[in-house]
Design a protein around this motif. Structure first.
Motif, PDB file in Angstrom:
ATOM      1  N   UNK A 338       0.703 -53.947  -4.201  1.00  0.00           N
ATOM      2  CA  UNK A 338       1.469 -53.762  -5.551  1.00  0.00           C
ATOM      3  C   UNK A 338       2.633 -54.514  -5.533  1.00  0.00           C
ATOM      4  N   UNK A 339       2.847 -55.289  -4.599  1.00  0.00           N
ATOM      5  CA  UNK A 339       3.936 -56.422  -4.720  1.00  0.00           C
ATOM      6  C   UNK A 339       5.417 -56.101  -3.597  1.00  0.00           C
ATOM      7  N   UNK A 340       5.018 -54.898  -2.975  1.00  0.00           N
ATOM      8  CA  UNK A 340       6.365 -54.885  -1.840  1.00  0.00           C
ATOM      9  C   UNK A 340       6.101 -55.606  -0.851  1.00  0.00           C
ATOM     10  N   UNK A 341       7.285 -55.918  -0.330  1.00  0.00           N
ATOM     11  CA  UNK A 341       7.237 -56.739   0.834  1.00  0.00           C
ATOM     12  C   UNK A 341       8.363 -56.607   1.887  1.00  0.00           C
ATOM     13  N   UNK A 342       7.937 -56.624   3.129  1.00  0.00           N
ATOM     14  CA  UNK A 342       8.864 -56.340   4.167  1.00  0.00           C
ATOM     15  C   UNK A 342      10.114 -56.792   4.136  1.00  0.00           C
ATOM     16  N   UNK A 343      10.965 -56.072   4.391  1.00  0.00           N
ATOM     17  CA  UNK A 343      12.620 -56.521   4.378  1.00  0.00           C
ATOM     18  C   UNK A 343      13.061 -55.680   3.061  1.00  0.00           C
ATOM     19  N   UNK A 344      12.321 -54.829   2.357  1.00  0.00           N
ATOM     20  CA  UNK A 344      12.732 -54.312   1.056  1.00  0.00           C
ATOM     21  C   UNK A 344      13.848 -53.331   1.355  1.00  0.00           C
ATOM     22  N   UNK A 345      13.581 -52.376   2.409  1.00  0.00           N
ATOM     23  CA  UNK A 345      14.397 -51.192   2.744  1.00  0.00           C
ATOM     24  C   UNK A 345      14.684 -51.586   4.315  1.00  0.00           C
ATOM     25  N   UNK A 346      15.889 -52.119   4.564  1.00  0.00           N
ATOM     26  CA  UNK A 346      15.912 -52.617   5.888  1.00  0.00           C
ATOM     27  C   UNK A 346      16.267 -51.577   7.018  1.00  0.00           C
ATOM     28  N   UNK A 347      16.971 -50.446   6.272  1.00  0.00           N
ATOM     29  CA  UNK A 347      17.329 -49.432   7.438  1.00  0.00           C
ATOM     30  C   UNK A 347      16.137 -48.576   7.479  1.00  0.00           C
ATOM     31  N   UNK A 348      15.190 -48.533   6.656  1.00  0.00           N
ATOM     32  CA  UNK A 348      14.132 -47.685   6.890  1.00  0.00           C
ATOM     33  C   UNK A 348      13.269 -48.472   7.850  1.00  0.00           C
ATOM     34  N   UNK A 349      12.927 -49.874   7.811  1.00  0.00           N
ATOM     35  CA  UNK A 349      12.220 -50.407   8.756  1.00  0.00           C
ATOM     36  C   UNK A 349      12.816 -50.535  10.170  1.00  0.00           C
ATOM     37  N   UNK A 350      14.257 -50.713  10.380  1.00  0.00           N
ATOM     38  CA  UNK A 350      14.851 -50.323  11.562  1.00  0.00           C
ATOM     39  C   UNK A 350      14.413 -48.964  12.219  1.00  0.00           C
ATOM     40  N   UNK A 351      14.675 -47.929  11.526  1.00  0.00           N
ATOM     41  CA  UNK A 351      14.434 -46.507  11.687  1.00  0.00           C
ATOM     42  C   UNK A 351      12.977 -46.396  12.335  1.00  0.00           C
ATOM     43  N   UNK A 352      12.010 -46.967  11.615  1.00  0.00           N
ATOM     44  CA  UNK A 352      10.755 -46.966  12.104  1.00  0.00           C
ATOM     45  C   UNK A 352      10.390 -47.580  13.287  1.00  0.00           C
ATOM     46  N   UNK A 353      10.799 -48.822  13.553  1.00  0.00           N
ATOM     47  CA  UNK A 353      10.949 -49.567  14.727  1.00  0.00           C
ATOM     48  C   UNK A 353      11.272 -49.005  15.877  1.00  0.00           C
ATOM     49  N   UNK A 354      12.240 -47.893  15.738  1.00  0.00           N
ATOM     50  CA  UNK A 354      12.948 -47.168  16.973  1.00  0.00           C
ATOM     51  C   UNK A 354      12.494 -45.880  17.083  1.00  0.00           C
ATOM     52  N   UNK A 355      11.749 -45.306  16.021  1.00  0.00           N
ATOM     53  CA  UNK A 355      11.141 -43.752  16.033  1.00  0.00           C
ATOM     54  C   UNK A 355      10.197 -43.487  16.891  1.00  0.00           C
ATOM     55  N   UNK A 356      10.439 -42.450  17.506  1.00  0.00           N
ATOM     56  CA  UNK A 356       9.224 -41.586  18.278  1.00  0.00           C
ATOM     57  C   UNK A 356       9.252 -40.287  18.194  1.00  0.00           C
ATOM     58  N   UNK A 357       8.327 -39.641  18.006  1.00  0.00           N
ATOM     59  CA  UNK A 357       8.051 -38.129  17.844  1.00  0.00           C
ATOM     60  C   UNK A 357       7.494 -37.513  18.941  1.00  0.00           C
TER      61      UNK A 357
END
Ligand SMILES: *Cc1c(COP(=O)(O)O)cnc(C)c1O
Length: 390
Positions: A338-357
């Motif tokens: 749909x046109x979204x690219x990585x880097x769009x929501x930087x905090x969300x991407x960092x959150x994801x990369x550090x997250x563990x449930x």
């Protein structure tokens, strides 16, 4: 394997379902309205409409607000794909607002900035869907103030948040929103196998929701628009779906609801034990903000990005069913297309990369919890020292 989450069913729950199996109605009987009443009392909302999934609940909540082609719906990228798919089902466009780095919830600052831009470009959202990540309520007062100022409506995605509280109101009371959506998938706070519900205080929305869940049909003759009022008559007034919950599910849900306060307090005890266990370690827990209490649907920790993968593998190998919530929705191939690219929501991407449930469910024992906490701390030490010596 200690799973990251699991349902908690009692003998009473099982009996409640068996009673329905032996009764006259497996669906469209008395259980659904009874479950809706119980939920309404729990979340302090005037109307509750139960459906067959949280996803269906999100879909008809959007439709009840007349979301359609040309409209924008904004949500959080740190969520399950259903939070944004619901807008696309209606033919609307979706957009994502970045999150707070320490809670994973939609950032009010990011929302404000996005709204100021959207006002200039004439692309203000019709609906914003904040997601109460992990069970911690979003900044609903601030979001509701922005809603009045910019003229958008609010649907809370409380799939994680049944039993949570915000300024001493239960999530679902809709004091700061138009509607609240819940999911009763087995990993959620209570379960009906599959299931969901929408709560609202607005009678017109409740009426639309209950039509949409059943083909757009009403049987209430005071609502009839065209057909002659013969005793067999029903009217289809809009294009709805079969999103009905069965009586089997509703009976299970009603029985599970009685356990909700106990479930929440057990999860709070376990969450506090995790927080204590990680106090003097490099494992970060999510910030819990003032004036709210989480339902603790999941327990998410943050670890250094370059350790996360190795920790995931180590913990899984030692029988601890860790998971990751969530891959930012717009990084999914469907959204990239749909046109979204990585880097769009930087905090969300960092959150994801550090997250563990890590595992959290009512029947997790204190001993198992300690074992998980020790293993997590050890896995972090092992992986970070191997990275440092490399
Ligand atoms: C589970 C979930 C949904 C969807 O619920 P289903 O009942 O599985 O359809 C939507 N949003 C979030 C945040 C969820 O966790």
């Amino acid at each position: 394997m200690i799973p990251y989450g699991r349902q908690d069913l009692s003998e009473q729950d099982i009996e409640a379902v068996c009673r329905v199996l032996k009764s006259d109605y497996l669906t469209q009987g008395p259980e659904v309205p009874l479950f809706e009443q119980v939920l309404g009392n729990l979340v302090k909302a005037r109307h509750v409409v139960a459906v067959n999934s949280g996803t269906s609940a999100l879909h008809i909540a959007c439709l009840a607000l007349d979301v359609g082609p040309g409209d924008y719906v904004w949500t959080s990228p740190i969520s399950f794909v259903a939070s944004s798919n619901c807008a696309l089902y209606c033919g609307a466009s979706v957009d994502f607002v970045d999150v707070e780095p320490d809670t994973g919830n939609m950032s009010v600052a990011a929302l404000k900035a996005r709204l100021e831009d959207a006002e200039v470009s004439g692309k203000l959202p019709k609906v914003v869907i904040p997601v109460h990540f992990a069970g911690q309520p979003c900044d609903m007062k601030e979001i509701s103030e922005l809603a009045s100022r910019y003229g958008f409506r609010v649907i809370e995605d409380a799939s994680h948040g049944l039993g949570a509280r915000y300024f001493d109101e239960p999530v679902g009371s809709c004091r700061w929103s138009d509607m609240t959506v819940f999911s009763f998938h087995p990993v959620k706070m209570i379960t009906t196998g599959e299931g969901g519900a929408v709560s609202t205080n607005q009678p017109a929305l409740a009426e639309k929701l209950s039509q949409l869940r059943s083909h757009g049909i009403t049987r209430d003759d005071s609502q009839f628009k065209a057909l002659k009022n013969d005793p067999w008559v029903y009217e289809q007034q809009s294009l709805g779906f079969n999103y009905r919950m069965t009586d089997l599910q509703a009976a299970l849900g009603r029985s599970q609801s009685a356990s909700l306060p106990g479930f929440v307090s057990r999860r709070q005890v376990l969450a506090a034990a995790y927080q204590k266990a990680f106090t003097d370690s490099d494992v970060q827990v999510l910030t819990q903000k003032a004036e709210r209490s989480s339902s603790w649907h999941i327990f998410v920790i943050q670890v250094p990005e370059d350790c996360r993968r190795a920790m995931f593998d180590l913990l899984r190998e030692s029988g601890i069913g860790v998971n990751v919530h969530y891959i930012p929705i717009y990084l999914q191939p469907f959204y990239q297309q749909l046109g979204f690219r990585s880097g769009y929501c930087p905090q969300a991407e960092l959150f994801y990369q550090q997250a563990l449930t890590i595992p959290l469910y009512t029947s997790l024992s204190e001993g198992e919890l300690q074992q998980v906490a020790d293993s997590v701390i050890q896995a972090l030490e092992t992986t970070s020292s191997s990275i440092n010596s490399a």
